[in-house]
Write a protein that holds these residues in place. Structure first.
Motif, PDB file in Angstrom:
ATOM      1  N   ILE A 165       0.866  -1.175   0.000  1.00  0.00           N
ATOM      2  CA  ILE A 165       0.000   0.000   0.000  1.00  0.00           C
ATOM      3  C   ILE A 165       0.903   1.225   0.000  1.00  0.00           C
ATOM      4  O   ILE A 165       1.924   1.247   0.681  1.00  0.00           O
ATOM      5  CB  ILE A 165      -0.879   0.022   1.268  1.00  0.00           C
ATOM      6  CG1 ILE A 165      -1.827  -1.168   1.267  1.00  0.00           C
ATOM      7  CG2 ILE A 165      -1.654   1.320   1.380  1.00  0.00           C
ATOM      8  CD1 ILE A 165      -2.593  -1.323   2.555  1.00  0.00           C
ATOM      9  N   GLY A 166       0.537   2.232  -0.777  1.00  0.00           N
ATOM     10  CA  GLY A 166       1.340   3.448  -0.794  1.00  0.00           C
ATOM     11  C   GLY A 166       0.927   4.376  -1.911  1.00  0.00           C
ATOM     12  O   GLY A 166      -0.177   4.288  -2.441  1.00  0.00           O
ATOM     13  N   THR A 167       1.844   5.269  -2.294  1.00  0.00           N
ATOM     14  CA  THR A 167       1.606   6.214  -3.374  1.00  0.00           C
ATOM     15  C   THR A 167       2.439   5.799  -4.579  1.00  0.00           C
ATOM     16  O   THR A 167       3.645   5.605  -4.469  1.00  0.00           O
ATOM     17  CB  THR A 167       1.968   7.646  -2.941  1.00  0.00           C
ATOM     18  OG1 THR A 167       1.221   7.964  -1.767  1.00  0.00           O
ATOM     19  CG2 THR A 167       1.632   8.648  -4.030  1.00  0.00           C
ATOM     20  N   PHE A 168       1.783   5.656  -5.730  1.00  0.00           N
ATOM     21  CA  PHE A 168       2.390   5.183  -6.975  1.00  0.00           C
ATOM     22  C   PHE A 168       3.057   6.346  -7.709  1.00  0.00           C
ATOM     23  O   PHE A 168       2.446   7.391  -7.909  1.00  0.00           O
ATOM     24  CB  PHE A 168       1.276   4.577  -7.837  1.00  0.00           C
ATOM     25  CG  PHE A 168       1.688   4.162  -9.217  1.00  0.00           C
ATOM     26  CD1 PHE A 168       2.233   2.920  -9.448  1.00  0.00           C
ATOM     27  CD2 PHE A 168       1.499   5.012 -10.302  1.00  0.00           C
ATOM     28  CE1 PHE A 168       2.580   2.527 -10.730  1.00  0.00           C
ATOM     29  CE2 PHE A 168       1.845   4.632 -11.583  1.00  0.00           C
ATOM     30  CZ  PHE A 168       2.389   3.379 -11.789  1.00  0.00           C
ATOM     31  N   TYR A 169       4.323   6.155  -8.088  1.00  0.00           N
ATOM     32  CA  TYR A 169       5.046   7.141  -8.892  1.00  0.00           C
ATOM     33  C   TYR A 169       5.634   6.444 -10.115  1.00  0.00           C
ATOM     34  O   TYR A 169       6.276   5.403  -9.987  1.00  0.00           O
ATOM     35  CB  TYR A 169       6.176   7.793  -8.089  1.00  0.00           C
ATOM     36  CG  TYR A 169       5.707   8.640  -6.943  1.00  0.00           C
ATOM     37  CD1 TYR A 169       5.250   9.924  -7.165  1.00  0.00           C
ATOM     38  CD2 TYR A 169       5.716   8.154  -5.643  1.00  0.00           C
ATOM     39  CE1 TYR A 169       4.807  10.717  -6.107  1.00  0.00           C
ATOM     40  CE2 TYR A 169       5.281   8.932  -4.587  1.00  0.00           C
ATOM     41  CZ  TYR A 169       4.830  10.211  -4.832  1.00  0.00           C
ATOM     42  OH  TYR A 169       4.384  10.982  -3.793  1.00  0.00           O
ATOM     43  N   ARG A 170       5.432   7.034 -11.295  1.00  0.00           N
ATOM     44  CA  ARG A 170       5.976   6.474 -12.528  1.00  0.00           C
ATOM     45  C   ARG A 170       7.416   6.899 -12.769  1.00  0.00           C
ATOM     46  O   ARG A 170       8.106   6.298 -13.574  1.00  0.00           O
ATOM     47  CB  ARG A 170       5.122   6.906 -13.720  1.00  0.00           C
ATOM     48  CG  ARG A 170       3.724   6.293 -13.661  1.00  0.00           C
ATOM     49  CD  ARG A 170       2.914   6.577 -14.884  1.00  0.00           C
ATOM     50  NE  ARG A 170       3.631   6.173 -16.073  1.00  0.00           N
ATOM     51  CZ  ARG A 170       3.455   6.739 -17.257  1.00  0.00           C
ATOM     52  NH1 ARG A 170       2.600   7.707 -17.421  1.00  0.00           N
ATOM     53  NH2 ARG A 170       4.135   6.329 -18.295  1.00  0.00           N
ATOM     54  N   LYS A 171       7.890   7.951 -12.074  1.00  0.00           N
ATOM     55  CA  LYS A 171       9.235   8.503 -12.284  1.00  0.00           C
ATOM     56  C   LYS A 171      10.050   8.394 -10.993  1.00  0.00           C
ATOM     57  O   LYS A 171       9.500   8.472  -9.904  1.00  0.00           O
ATOM     58  CB  LYS A 171       9.144   9.986 -12.656  1.00  0.00           C
ATOM     59  CG  LYS A 171       8.307  10.287 -13.866  1.00  0.00           C
ATOM     60  CD  LYS A 171       8.210  11.789 -14.053  1.00  0.00           C
ATOM     61  CE  LYS A 171       7.305  12.161 -15.199  1.00  0.00           C
ATOM     62  NZ  LYS A 171       7.215  13.603 -15.378  1.00  0.00           N
ATOM     63  N   PRO A 172      11.383   8.299 -11.133  1.00  0.00           N
ATOM     64  CA  PRO A 172      12.216   8.278  -9.928  1.00  0.00           C
ATOM     65  C   PRO A 172      12.251   9.636  -9.225  1.00  0.00           C
ATOM     66  O   PRO A 172      12.416   9.715  -8.019  1.00  0.00           O
ATOM     67  CB  PRO A 172      13.595   7.903 -10.447  1.00  0.00           C
ATOM     68  CG  PRO A 172      13.579   8.188 -11.910  1.00  0.00           C
ATOM     69  CD  PRO A 172      12.156   8.087 -12.355  1.00  0.00           C
ATOM     70  N   SER A 173      12.073  10.723  -9.988  1.00  0.00           N
ATOM     71  CA  SER A 173      11.956  12.071  -9.443  1.00  0.00           C
ATOM     72  C   SER A 173      11.222  12.922 -10.472  1.00  0.00           C
ATOM     73  O   SER A 173      11.139  12.543 -11.641  1.00  0.00           O
ATOM     74  CB  SER A 173      13.335  12.654  -9.122  1.00  0.00           C
ATOM     75  OG  SER A 173      14.072  12.862 -10.291  1.00  0.00           O
ATOM     76  N   PRO A 174      10.681  14.078 -10.069  1.00  0.00           N
ATOM     77  CA  PRO A 174       9.866  14.876 -10.996  1.00  0.00           C
ATOM     78  C   PRO A 174      10.583  15.305 -12.278  1.00  0.00           C
ATOM     79  O   PRO A 174       9.952  15.457 -13.316  1.00  0.00           O
ATOM     80  CB  PRO A 174       9.483  16.101 -10.166  1.00  0.00           C
ATOM     81  CG  PRO A 174       9.568  15.650  -8.759  1.00  0.00           C
ATOM     82  CD  PRO A 174      10.672  14.641  -8.720  1.00  0.00           C
ATOM     83  N   ASP A 175      11.906  15.467 -12.222  1.00  0.00           N
ATOM     84  CA  ASP A 175      12.634  15.930 -13.400  1.00  0.00           C
ATOM     85  C   ASP A 175      13.196  14.798 -14.258  1.00  0.00           C
ATOM     86  O   ASP A 175      13.847  15.046 -15.271  1.00  0.00           O
ATOM     87  CB  ASP A 175      13.762  16.879 -12.976  1.00  0.00           C
ATOM     88  CG  ASP A 175      14.731  16.226 -12.006  1.00  0.00           C
ATOM     89  OD1 ASP A 175      14.327  15.278 -11.303  1.00  0.00           O
ATOM     90  OD2 ASP A 175      15.899  16.671 -11.949  1.00  0.00           O
TER      91      ASP A 175
END
Length: 160
Positions: A90-100
């Motif tokens: 369970i958590g927050t899904f991110y497609r990128k390692p960092s925003p940039d």
């Protein structure tokens, strides 16, 4: 809880990408199940009888059980050979390692076993989710920066 609130809840769940939601309150129990595409497949609304020790003969009438069903047989047959990669936590899904930085995987990209597909943040820890299969990403089922549940489908992969 009135009908308008229930309809708003159904719309919210359908747009959130969550596979199933169960809500239990004092006298109401609601279960909403959705497909991978976010369409509501089954909605159950049941008013349960309250436990009353002093009035055993009291009967509370049950509400009607509305069921909304959408059938997508062609899509199901089409997806039969696809492998679903699910969230292990369970958590927050991110497609990128960092925003940039660019996304780990895009629709149409070829992946190998062990490739990082996304990051899921849980309790301020960023967990890299690696592919357990090789193939081509057909569909990304979760929006970037969305909350995900345990065992929630994240990606559809064509292993061929």
């Amino acid at each position: 809880m009135d009908l308008k609130e229930i309809q708003n809840l159904i719309k919210f769940v359908a747009n959130s990408g969550v596979a199933e939601v169960k809500l239990e309150m004092d006298d109401v129990k609601i279960t909403i199940r959705t497909t991978l595409e976010g369409n509501v497949t089954e909605t159950t609304y049941v008013q349960q009888l309250p436990a009353q020790a002093t009035l055993p003969q009291a009967v509370v009438p049950q509400q009607a059980v509305p069921v909304v069903t959408t059938t997508e047989a062609p899509a199901a047959a089409e997806n039969s050979n696809l492998i679903t990669i699910k969230s292990p936590i369970i958590g927050t899904f991110y497609r990128k390692p960092s925003p940039d930085k660019p996304a780990f995987a895009e629709v149409g990209s070829t992946i190998a076993k062990g490739d990082v597909l996304c990051v899921i943040e849980a309790m301020k820890l960023f967990n890299e989710i690696e592919s357990e299969v090789s193939g081509k990403i057909v569909k990304i089922l979760v929006d970037d920066m969305s909350p995900v549940e345990f065992d929630q489908p994240l990606f559809l992969v064509d292993p061929s």
